[in-house]
Design a protein around this motif. Sequence first.
Motif, PDB file in Angstrom:
ATOM      1  N   GLU A   1       0.701  -1.048  -0.082  1.00 29.70           N
ATOM      2  CA  GLU A   1       0.115  -0.067  -0.279  1.00 29.70           C
ATOM      3  C   GLU A   1       0.764   1.584   0.168  1.00 29.70           C
ATOM      4  O   GLU A   1       0.440   2.540   0.108  1.00 29.70           O
ATOM      5  CB  GLU A   1      -0.983   0.222   1.262  1.00 29.70           C
ATOM      6  CG  GLU A   1      -2.610  -1.136   1.692  1.00 29.70           C
ATOM      7  CD  GLU A   1      -2.821  -1.765   1.827  1.00 29.70           C
ATOM      8  OE1 GLU A   1      -2.430  -1.019   3.234  1.00 29.70           O
ATOM      9  OE2 GLU A   1      -3.650  -2.192   1.791  1.00 29.70           O
TER      10      GLU A   1
ATOM     11  N   GLU B   1      -7.307   2.014  -6.516  1.00 31.62           N
ATOM     12  CA  GLU B   1      -5.861   1.963  -6.205  1.00 31.62           C
ATOM     13  C   GLU B   1      -5.281   3.644  -5.376  1.00 31.62           C
ATOM     14  O   GLU B   1      -4.955   2.356  -3.941  1.00 31.62           O
ATOM     15  CB  GLU B   1      -5.546   1.608  -7.323  1.00 31.62           C
ATOM     16  CG  GLU B   1      -5.903   0.886  -8.311  1.00 31.62           C
ATOM     17  CD  GLU B   1      -5.150  -0.832  -7.941  1.00 31.62           C
ATOM     18  OE1 GLU B   1      -5.659  -1.573  -7.471  1.00 31.62           O
ATOM     19  OE2 GLU B   1      -4.339  -1.027  -8.195  1.00 31.62           O
TER      20      GLU B   1
ATOM     21  N   ASP C   1      -7.649   4.943  -3.844  1.00 29.44           N
ATOM     22  CA  ASP C   1      -7.855   5.193  -2.626  1.00 29.44           C
ATOM     23  C   ASP C   1      -6.514   3.432  -1.273  1.00 29.44           C
ATOM     24  O   ASP C   1      -7.185   4.280  -0.010  1.00 29.44           O
ATOM     25  CB  ASP C   1      -9.711   4.604  -2.451  1.00 29.44           C
ATOM     26  CG  ASP C   1     -10.834   4.806  -2.809  1.00 29.44           C
ATOM     27  OD1 ASP C   1     -10.306   5.843  -3.039  1.00 29.44           O
ATOM     28  OD2 ASP C   1     -11.453   4.696  -3.003  1.00 29.44           O
ATOM     29  N   LYS C   2      -6.798   2.572  -1.994  1.00 28.91           N
ATOM     30  CA  LYS C   2      -6.221   1.655  -1.172  1.00 28.91           C
ATOM     31  C   LYS C   2      -4.720   2.761  -0.543  1.00 28.91           C
ATOM     32  O   LYS C   2      -3.929   1.778   0.083  1.00 28.91           O
ATOM     33  CB  LYS C   2      -5.880   0.246  -1.348  1.00 28.91           C
ATOM     34  CG  LYS C   2      -7.322   0.304  -1.225  1.00 28.91           C
ATOM     35  CD  LYS C   2      -7.025  -0.962  -2.749  1.00 28.91           C
ATOM     36  CE  LYS C   2      -8.686  -1.453  -3.004  1.00 28.91           C
ATOM     37  NZ  LYS C   2      -8.474  -2.174  -3.941  1.00 28.91           N
ATOM     38  N   ASN C   3      -4.034   3.317  -1.457  1.00 30.90           N
ATOM     39  CA  ASN C   3      -2.265   3.901  -1.452  1.00 30.90           C
ATOM     40  C   ASN C   3      -2.471   5.434  -1.582  1.00 30.90           C
ATOM     41  O   ASN C   3      -2.562   5.570  -2.881  1.00 30.90           O
ATOM     42  CB  ASN C   3      -1.698   3.082  -2.422  1.00 30.90           C
ATOM     43  CG  ASN C   3      -0.370   3.955  -2.959  1.00 30.90           C
ATOM     44  OD1 ASN C   3       0.022   4.388  -1.444  1.00 30.90           O
ATOM     45  ND2 ASN C   3       0.632   3.123  -3.552  1.00 30.90           N
TER      46      ASN C   3
END
Lengths: 592, 1032
Positions: free
Chosen positions: A172, A578, A580-582
């Motif tokens: 992440e 993507e 949002d997660k990183n």
Amino acid sequence: MKKILKLSVLAVLIIFSGCKEFLDRQPLDSLSSETFYQTEAEMDLGLNGVYAASFWVFPNNMPLLWAIETTSDIAVKRVGNPEDLIAAGDGGPFMINNSLTTTAWNQAYKLVANSNMLLEGMQKGKAGASVAGYSRIRAEGLVLRAWAYYHLMGWFGDPVYFTKPLQPAEYESMPRTPSATVITDLIKDLDEAVSLFDAASAAPIIKYGRVNKGVALGLKAKIALMAKNYTVAAAAAKAIIDGKQYGLNPKYTDLFLLAGQRANANKELMFVQAYPTDVLDPQNWLAVITIPRQVGSSQSSHFPSQALVDQFEGKDGLRIDASTVYDPAAPSKNRDNRLKWSIYMQGDTMLHNTSKTPSLPYVQPREKTIFNIYSNIKYKFNWNTNVFDNVVGNIDWIDYKNSPWFAGATGSSGGVGYVWRKYIDPDQYSWETKTGYVLMRYADVLLTYAEAKIEMNEIDASVVDAINLVRARAGQPAVTAGSKSQMQQLIKRERAVEFASEGLRLFDIRRWGMVAKAMTGPVVGVSLKMDDPAPTPTFDNDNIPDYTAGLAKRLKTRNQNRVNSAEKYKLWPIPQGEIDKNKNLVQNPGWN
Amino acid sequence: MILLFVSTLMSAQNAIGQINVKGKITDGSGASLPGVSVVVKGTTTGTITDTNGTYSLSGVPKNASLVFSFVGMKAQEIQVNGNTTIDVVLIEETIGIDEVVVVGYGTQKKANLTGAVTALKSEELTKRQVALASNLIQGLAPGVTVQQQSGKPGGDGASIRIRGMSSIYAGQAPLIMVDGVVSSLDNLDPNSIESISILKDAASTSIYGSRAANGVMLVQTKRAKEKGIKLSYNTFLSKQVATSIPGRTSAIEHMELSNIAEQNRTGNPTATLYTQALIDKYKTTAPNNMDVIDTDWLGLVMSNNGIMNNHNVSLTSGGEKANIFTSLSYMNQQGLIPNNSYDRYDLRINPDFKIRKNLTLSGVINYNSSKTITPANGKPEFIIRQAIGLPAVGGGKYGPGMYGTAGQTNNRNPLAMVEGAGTSYNKVSTLLTKATINYKPVESLEIEAFWAREQWTPHGKTFTKNVDIYVPNVTNQTYDKIGQWPGSTSLGESYSTNTRTTYLAQATFSHKIKDHNFKLLAGAQSEEFIFEGISASRTGFINPNQPYLNLGASNYANAGSGYETALAGFFSRFNYNFKDKYLLEMNGRYDGSSRFSQALDLQWGFFPSASAGWIFSNENFFKGLENIISFGKLRGSWGILGNQSLPEVYPFAVNFTTGTYLNPNNGTFTYTDNITNLGYQLTEAPNPYITWEKSKQLDLGIDLNFNKKINVTFDYYVRTLEDMLLRRPIPSYVGLSAPFVNAGAMENRGWELSLNYKTIIRDLKVDVTGMISDVVNKVTSITGLPYLDDGSVRTYEGEALWSYYGYESLGYYKDKSDIQNSPVQFGVPWNDAVNVGPKPGDIKYADISGPDGTPDGKVDANDRAIIGNSFPRYEYSINVNLSYKHFELNLFGQGVGKRSNYLSGTGAVPFASGDFAASLLEIHKDYWTESNPNAAFPRLLPAGSGGNNFVTSTHWIKSASYFRIKNVNLAYNLPDKWFKSAGVNGVRIYISGQNLFTISKAWKGFDPEIDNANAEFYPLMKTYTAGLSVNF
């Protein structure tokens, strides 16, 4: 009592020690990572897994790159949900989670991850493999990884770049890496792959469906061209040409039929997404999604556009606005042969295989139909009487109104009056077609070479030869060297008509910086009335047709105009999930 | 000679010792009791009291005993002692006090229970006639949510959830043990169930350790207990029809409404999709299946009879040394659509052998064979959705084997799918064998051990065939064959073997010192499960009647797989009881599971619990109050439970696997030279640290009995779930699917109340039970994640699991100025162009937030919020049993006080596109127009043109609360004397109906019990049953 106690303690201890083994269960039908990649055979199985990850598809068994063609100016897609509209270049608020771009992202990164796993994992088994075998497997892995990053950069710009399997702590936090850095690495990797292929004595052709030295060089040329590093691009392409291992298939149409692909005359096909003929799945449903609805079982939803049709020169080698043999009232006549090889137009006789069993009179099991969009009649060949019957009820009809939201080859939300001919193989049942999807062929190398040289303004005989080799097969007159801008325009036209529906267009128009122009405005199609043809469009320097003059006379298939003039459409957005997660991932400009 | 002598002697003795006995039986209030059974003990001689409560028996030995028994009364045994008149007052049984219920690895007097346990007996369970036993539980146990989601034969079992949702991704179903062995209720023939104990709190379940977190259900099958031979035959016949199904629109309505949709879309009031001439023709011409087609898809597709029949013969044989219960059942259930049925054979032999006085051997042999048939091409639910959604103008069927195109260019016709395109079946044969040894070396010690092995072998076979598709040829008035569907024939077949082996050994030691009662149980159990399966398929079958793989011409494919799991556990329980007043219980289990990493020593866990009870009604200070509160108990429990039923068998392992291609997911194979080449991939990110989900549960309860007539049980509980598995999404660029992590926490708080009232008023016996329960679910942690996303539902911390997530609807835009004066919706303000932006009759959403959390004058993704969830609240039921002379009546109603249901897809959207070209449903006719501003549906538009009307919003959330008469059963026990001479002891006939009547505010045609409202479902059934049971 004490004895009993002692005995029970002992019994419990015995049970416990037994339990430990009893509970030790390892997977039965898979291979543990601890022991994998120990032998060359295992490395090959792992490499097969990497190839599987390079098998890019979109739902409904569409080759992904083919589906992506509809995000360019030369193709349109039947209107479905808003996301599809946007994928077709119509702009709008939901594109960040568009399924096409997300699928592309996911599949390319699956290929990256699997290549990394192989390249990293196989090192521990190096001692157990032959030098040739190890070299070949590593080379194939390097090429496949570069293939993934090449596309990721073309679609999304700067990629999340890594060359080893990610550790959970890195999942992440990966940043994006500037494309320039990545390209330097990839070119290094591909150079290594070339030398490894040589070390494995594997050049040039390995097998249908696999990469090889030629692909390594070809990919290097394409990556360099994308980076506008024309010297490297020209040199890599030249290396292939000079190697004399490849040539053009004398018959263009053979390239898109299974039998022709397997024969691969003159070895034009360099890399193909191959399908199995020994099992049912997967199939290539390109035909299913292409065959117009006036033919039996079909799901047509992807269509060529007028903008593509008008790229094809007249037989005299001139663009249609200059051609003396082009007739707007009979647009399929006297054209570059590639038009009829690629696209079915009004009045063309089509042969399709949509059934496994005959169902006479019209299904033999092949169906012969005259493509018709101007009346409610289907011209179906009657195999009993050997004449064409007029069958009422043609939902490809331009005036077909019964169901505008469920459209055929024409209609307010369907195609624009054309359907694809390329890849239609009447010898294969359309729902079980096994024709490979061409990923790289020699014609692309030739035109890549020519483009790089033209951009460097080194327009010598080798450039003209390369272009004329491609044109000659299509029966088009040879060209002579012209100015840089003339040659640029020529190469743009030549690539459009040579590679239509082969998934190269998006990268081409991005490289040529003409996305905004090409993807803006109404989506037009055939003339509304056969006896009142729309005037021939005018073209700009980039060969982009302008239909303003005859707009009222043309089928205007979509409700919306394409609105892709904004800067942001030069790249796709990174899937929102993507980002949002990183937190380290920065979205492409304009997409926030 | 000797024989003659003996018999003479005996008859002489009889003559001497026999008398006639008569008398009257009354209850405590002095009312006479008819129907009381009077039997000479140890014989079959007996009678039943008449309507005045009197009886007379001749030839009773002077020294015999008479046994008087009656349902709901304590049986009495009275020595004759030569008396010729014996009047008896029967005393009502105080319900449950002496009852013994099955608990984990043992039994317990109900009065002394300290946990929350609901015990059900076969009499309560057999009132309803169902195919699958899971449906029997509905409404009978508070806190147990039983939801039947489908009426599909063989697939109409219910999901059972005890005290709310207990996991997000791991198993949520309770552990079901049949005769001590893990099993499923739906494998079981309902005729053979003796009792079911539902263990709900941690104290009752923690002895099951790592599998107890979702509650435990203990099912006992019947065994022979009484001496002598009893043969009985039970049968019933049911007719099933759909409870509700969405109404259709006719061909004319379809055409007219399509035109209106087109006019709305184009803004052109004369736009048509179907010409007026055509519509007029339809109006003046009767449907002729040629040029005027009005296909009633539902009528055609749902043409099967829905008949279910069931036969059961059971034989109970009891003797000195051997008791055997044998049961043989057959049932057949027909679905609503052709090619859809379920049948099952079940043979059970439950023997008990008394080897010595203190040594018993017993066993279970159960063979069960079922076969489920469905159409081969498409799930029944999808076929039914098409039948609901397809326009009536599409051709259905023109003659035998002549199917229409259904108006679809791909020729997919649901009628052809059910009738002609092949059949799929799934056969499962199960053999369960169990052997138990029970040894009591001394009175206070009981040792038991068993071995059980269950093996089931599912065999699936799906054969897809072609049907011929025709179109009308109006000119010739004939039909032209235009093709075949689906175009190719195929056969897929799969076999698998599943074997579960269980060992158990336990010892129970009981001891009593004065008023102190101790009981200690200790034992060990292990379980091993092994799966192995193969599958194969081919295509290209020439003969449509020979579905054998050898005959397939092409596309040979095959696959095989296997896995195994193991569990081992040591358990113990300690009970202490002082003077039947103070009760204490402690449980513990040390459990190991193969699903966790051995290398990291994560396999074992300890799950303890403790509970205590106080029977205050036994206290001295309570003396004298017995007639008001005859029994009272307070109890409390706390414990820790585990959940090991992960969705994966080896979540800790890092493994390269193979997999075949599934559209749109590519497998791990590659196809060099057009030949399939095996390949391996690592597809999932592993997490070796994965471990149990844990559940902590607190339960406080009270049991009361008033006046020996009213029983009350109330429980309050808090369940806290920790270390819950989350599939915590990782970025896609990692290239692996997300691993499970132990990161979530959730809480269920709830209460349960059940009331029972029993009385006898002369000949009328009344037994009424009412129950109500509630549970509130809240996710308390999804560590590191903003939310979990699953389309229209999301999971946020502080909210219920999988809550609906969307916009708040403010009704419809009234007019242009309404649109201009409202916040701009989805970035498109009012536009005069017909097809740009919202228009009057479109749904208007509330601007509740913006990027910074405050309303920003725009409606966009920031304005979404939690707008409800589909958890049932206030589940209640009422169960009335009345018996009058020979008649018995059972009325059972069940309901949910509060629940939301979200409508989507074919259910919500007129002309829904997607997987077929749909028409609209009857409910869609209530659409917005200026003169119908309060319509249920927005302005009518073609599919895909609905703009933002069908995004998830409160507009599409409807109350799914309901009350339903689940069951009415009226039985008549034929007078015994009619059949006595034929050797028949009792004949009972009954009629019953299920789901007869429903009160609900749900969308018309959508059953409120079913979750899925996109119109893809198999309807629940309303059934009408007639049954008979005969005892010999």
